[in-house]
Design a protein around this motif. Structure first.
Motif, PDB file in Angstrom:
ATOM      1  N   UNK A 186       0.838  -1.206   0.000  1.00  7.57           N
ATOM      2  CA  UNK A 186       0.000   0.000   0.000  1.00  7.57           C
ATOM      3  C   UNK A 186       0.870   1.252   0.000  1.00  7.57           C
ATOM      4  N   UNK A 187       0.386   2.301  -0.622  1.00  7.75           N
ATOM      5  CA  UNK A 187       1.189   3.502  -0.786  1.00  7.75           C
ATOM      6  C   UNK A 187       1.571   4.127   0.559  1.00  7.75           C
ATOM      7  N   UNK A 188       0.650   4.065   1.543  1.00  9.78           N
ATOM      8  CA  UNK A 188       0.933   4.662   2.840  1.00  9.78           C
ATOM      9  C   UNK A 188       2.019   3.899   3.593  1.00  9.78           C
ATOM     10  N   UNK A 189       2.109   2.598   3.352  1.00 14.45           N
ATOM     11  CA  UNK A 189       3.074   1.762   4.083  1.00 14.45           C
ATOM     12  C   UNK A 189       4.315   1.429   3.278  1.00 14.45           C
ATOM     13  N   UNK A 190       4.423   1.906   2.050  1.00 11.79           N
ATOM     14  CA  UNK A 190       5.528   1.507   1.179  1.00 11.79           C
ATOM     15  C   UNK A 190       6.882   1.914   1.743  1.00 11.79           C
ATOM     16  N   UNK A 191       6.979   3.167   2.228  1.00 12.27           N
ATOM     17  CA  UNK A 191       8.266   3.654   2.739  1.00 12.27           C
ATOM     18  C   UNK A 191       8.691   2.850   3.958  1.00 12.27           C
ATOM     19  N   UNK A 192       7.746   2.571   4.855  1.00  4.97           N
ATOM     20  CA  UNK A 192       8.090   1.810   6.063  1.00  4.97           C
ATOM     21  C   UNK A 192       8.495   0.377   5.721  1.00  4.97           C
ATOM     22  N   UNK A 193       7.752  -0.283   4.818  1.00  4.73           N
ATOM     23  CA  UNK A 193       8.067  -1.673   4.465  1.00  4.73           C
ATOM     24  C   UNK A 193       9.442  -1.752   3.802  1.00  4.73           C
ATOM     25  N   UNK A 194       9.764  -0.781   2.937  1.00  6.26           N
ATOM     26  CA  UNK A 194      11.089  -0.760   2.307  1.00  6.26           C
ATOM     27  C   UNK A 194      12.186  -0.549   3.354  1.00  6.26           C
ATOM     28  N   UNK A 195      11.928   0.347   4.303  1.00  3.87           N
ATOM     29  CA  UNK A 195      12.904   0.565   5.374  1.00  3.87           C
ATOM     30  C   UNK A 195      13.092  -0.689   6.208  1.00  3.87           C
ATOM     31  N   UNK A 196      11.983  -1.364   6.522  1.00  2.00           N
ATOM     32  CA  UNK A 196      12.059  -2.605   7.297  1.00  2.00           C
ATOM     33  C   UNK A 196      12.836  -3.671   6.537  1.00  2.00           C
ATOM     34  N   UNK A 197      12.578  -3.820   5.245  1.00  4.73           N
ATOM     35  CA  UNK A 197      13.280  -4.820   4.438  1.00  4.73           C
ATOM     36  C   UNK A 197      14.780  -4.522   4.375  1.00  4.73           C
ATOM     37  N   UNK A 198      15.159  -3.254   4.189  1.00  7.98           N
ATOM     38  CA  UNK A 198      16.576  -2.905   4.100  1.00  7.98           C
ATOM     39  C   UNK A 198      17.296  -3.174   5.417  1.00  7.98           C
ATOM     40  N   UNK A 199      16.634  -2.931   6.536  1.00  6.68           N
ATOM     41  CA  UNK A 199      17.253  -3.211   7.829  1.00  6.68           C
ATOM     42  C   UNK A 199      17.436  -4.711   8.045  1.00  6.68           C
ATOM     43  N   UNK A 200      16.407  -5.494   7.729  1.00 11.98           N
ATOM     44  CA  UNK A 200      16.502  -6.948   7.877  1.00 11.98           C
ATOM     45  C   UNK A 200      17.567  -7.504   6.936  1.00 11.98           C
ATOM     46  N   UNK A 201      17.603  -6.995   5.728  1.00  9.88           N
ATOM     47  CA  UNK A 201      18.586  -7.466   4.745  1.00  9.88           C
ATOM     48  C   UNK A 201      20.011  -7.167   5.210  1.00  9.88           C
ATOM     49  N   UNK A 202      20.241  -5.949   5.707  1.00  9.95           N
ATOM     50  CA  UNK A 202      21.580  -5.564   6.148  1.00  9.95           C
ATOM     51  C   UNK A 202      22.048  -6.433   7.309  1.00  9.95           C
ATOM     52  N   UNK A 203      21.164  -6.697   8.267  1.00  5.93           N
ATOM     53  CA  UNK A 203      21.542  -7.521   9.411  1.00  5.93           C
ATOM     54  C   UNK A 203      21.685  -8.994   9.026  1.00  5.93           C
ATOM     55  N   UNK A 204      20.918  -9.436   8.029  1.00  3.84           N
ATOM     56  CA  UNK A 204      21.075 -10.813   7.541  1.00  3.84           C
ATOM     57  C   UNK A 204      22.442 -10.995   6.884  1.00  3.84           C
ATOM     58  N   UNK A 205      22.901  -9.977   6.151  1.00  8.54           N
ATOM     59  CA  UNK A 205      24.241 -10.041   5.567  1.00  8.54           C
ATOM     60  C   UNK A 205      25.306 -10.135   6.668  1.00  8.54           C
ATOM     61  N   UNK A 206      25.110  -9.368   7.744  1.00  8.60           N
ATOM     62  CA  UNK A 206      26.037  -9.479   8.871  1.00  8.60           C
ATOM     63  C   UNK A 206      26.014 -10.856   9.503  1.00  8.60           C
ATOM     64  N   UNK A 207      24.832 -11.454   9.568  1.00 11.07           N
ATOM     65  CA  UNK A 207      24.721 -12.815  10.112  1.00 11.07           C
ATOM     66  C   UNK A 207      25.472 -13.810   9.235  1.00 11.07           C
ATOM     67  N   UNK A 208      25.385 -13.663   7.908  1.00 15.84           N
ATOM     68  CA  UNK A 208      26.116 -14.547   7.005  1.00 15.84           C
ATOM     69  C   UNK A 208      27.616 -14.414   7.211  1.00 15.84           C
ATOM     70  N   UNK A 209      28.092 -13.196   7.373  1.00 20.01           N
ATOM     71  CA  UNK A 209      29.525 -13.020   7.612  1.00 20.01           C
ATOM     72  C   UNK A 209      29.941 -13.695   8.917  1.00 20.01           C
ATOM     73  N   UNK A 210      29.084 -13.615   9.918  1.00 20.22           N
ATOM     74  CA  UNK A 210      29.373 -14.313  11.168  1.00 20.22           C
ATOM     75  C   UNK A 210      29.418 -15.819  10.993  1.00 20.22           C
TER      76      UNK A 210
END
Length: 370
Positions: free
Chosen positions: A187-211
């Motif tokens: 939804x347009x109202x939630x698009x910015x938040x969902x993208x922000x949430x995905x980028x945060x989860x993705x970044x921390x998942x990459x850190x988990x892989x390095x670990x």
């Protein structure tokens, strides 16, 4: 009229309930495919994170991703190809301990003489009653069915692995595929938040892989050093196997079995004991000390939450559950943190409003007093 409206409300209630039940049933039936797709997303994050280092060296994105994908396949294939000759050699080493044709015939004669001594017929060496024949027939059918199920499950697992690999490669090659899917469906109202949430989860998942890569390296080094000190053959191969399986919770237990077999076959009496102690220490320190600490530093997840999420995911979904356990826990942690921040911000705004109202009230009271 009121009765009609009540009937409409009841019908709408039951229709809504049936719709939710239908959706839940569809999700349950498609749960295997959903877990497969989510696992492919997680693996694509790993491939892209490894390819980023090559992309920074001005290597084209397609070449970098394909290079990482092929390298992973070569490592797995090399491990399998290196393990098979060892297994064949160890099985061949057991041949002197197995009975040959003459010894097997003597064993059958011993059983046959016992059966003739207790049976009424002395014409046959080995008398089989109808009950025994029926049991043997049933056992043969059970063995055939078990073998068929084993072959079917093996083929199904191989097909899932191929599908998982292809999905992971496709998602990695498609630049920002998940982001584009979010923009197209959110939804347009939630698009910015969902993208922000995905980028945060993705970044921390990459850190988990390095670990996880650091954990694999630590396990390889310590396993190789320990096996060399103990004097176990194929130390390098067993260390590579322990490093790869050590990423999975309790995977060192699986890597321990071939090491124990080789220790029994080529070592002295105390060698299996030393190998058991070595792998026991590795299992405990990896799963309960090293992995939770590294995951805490790379993702911010509490160690207890890491262990609980891995155990639950492995119990429910198997190996694929391990792949999605940490990203799922990260997702819920980020959502919980966002809810707490929103509550804190709301409480602060209410507090500031109350303070402003109190200030205005004091000013008005002072004016009235003057």
């Amino acid at each position: 009229m009121n009765a009609f409206l009540e009937d409409m409300k009841a019908t709408r209630f039951w229709m809504t309930g049936l719709i939710f039940v239908g959706i839940g049933f569809m999700i349950w039936k498609a749960s295997a495919m959903i877990i497969l797709v989510l696992s492919a997303v997680v693996i694509s994050i790993f491939i892209e994170s490894m390819a980023e280092y090559l992309i920074r060296l001005r290597i084209p994105r397609f070449v970098a991703i394909m290079g990482v994908f092929i390298l992973v396949l070569l490592i797995m294939a090399g491990l399998i190809v290196s393990t098979i000759p060892v297994i064949v050699k160890e099985i061949a080493a057991l041949k002197p301990f197995l009975p040959d044709g003459d010894q097997l015939e003597k064993i059958l004669k011993i059983f046959g003489s016992n059966s003739t001594a207790t049976s009424s017929s002395s014409d046959s060496l080995l008398v089989l009653s109808p009950d025994v024949v029926q049991k043997l027939t049933t056992s043969t059918k059970d063995i055939t069915q078990t073998a068929f199920r084993l072959v079917t499950s093996t083929l199904g697992g191989f097909a899932n692995m191929v599908l998982l690999s292809m999905l992971s490669l496709y998602l990695a090659l498609e630049d920002r595929a998940v982001e584009r899917l979010i923009r197209a469906t959110a939804p347009q109202k939630s698009e910015v938040y969902i993208l922000s949430l995905w980028n945060r989860v993705r970044s921390k998942t990459e850190g988990w892989f390095r670990g996880q890569l650091i954990i694999a390296l630590i396990v390889m080094v310590f396993t190789y050093s320990g096996l060399l000190i103990i004097g176990v053959e194929y130390a390098l191969l067993l260390a590579l196997l322990s490093g790869i399986l050590g990423i999975i919770p309790f995977g060192i237990v699986v890597a321990f079995l071939p090491a124990l077999g080789i220790a029994f076959a080529h070592g002295n009496v105390l060698t299996p004991v030393y190998v058991t102690i070595l792998y026991g220490l590795l299992q405990y320190t990896t799963d309960y000390i090293v992995q939770p600490i590294l995951t805490k530093r790379s993702t911010g997840l509490p160690p207890l939450l890491v262990i609980i999420s891995m155990v639950i995911s492995l119990t429910l979904f198997g190996i694929l559950g391990f792949l999605i356990s940490i990203p799922t826990a990260l997702f819920f942690l980020e959502v919980t943190n966002d809810i707490e921040k929103a509550k804190k911000k709301s409480n602060e705004s209410r507090k500031s409003e109350m303070e402003e109202m109190e200030t205005v009230t004091e000013i008005e009271s002072e004016k009235d007093y003057s």
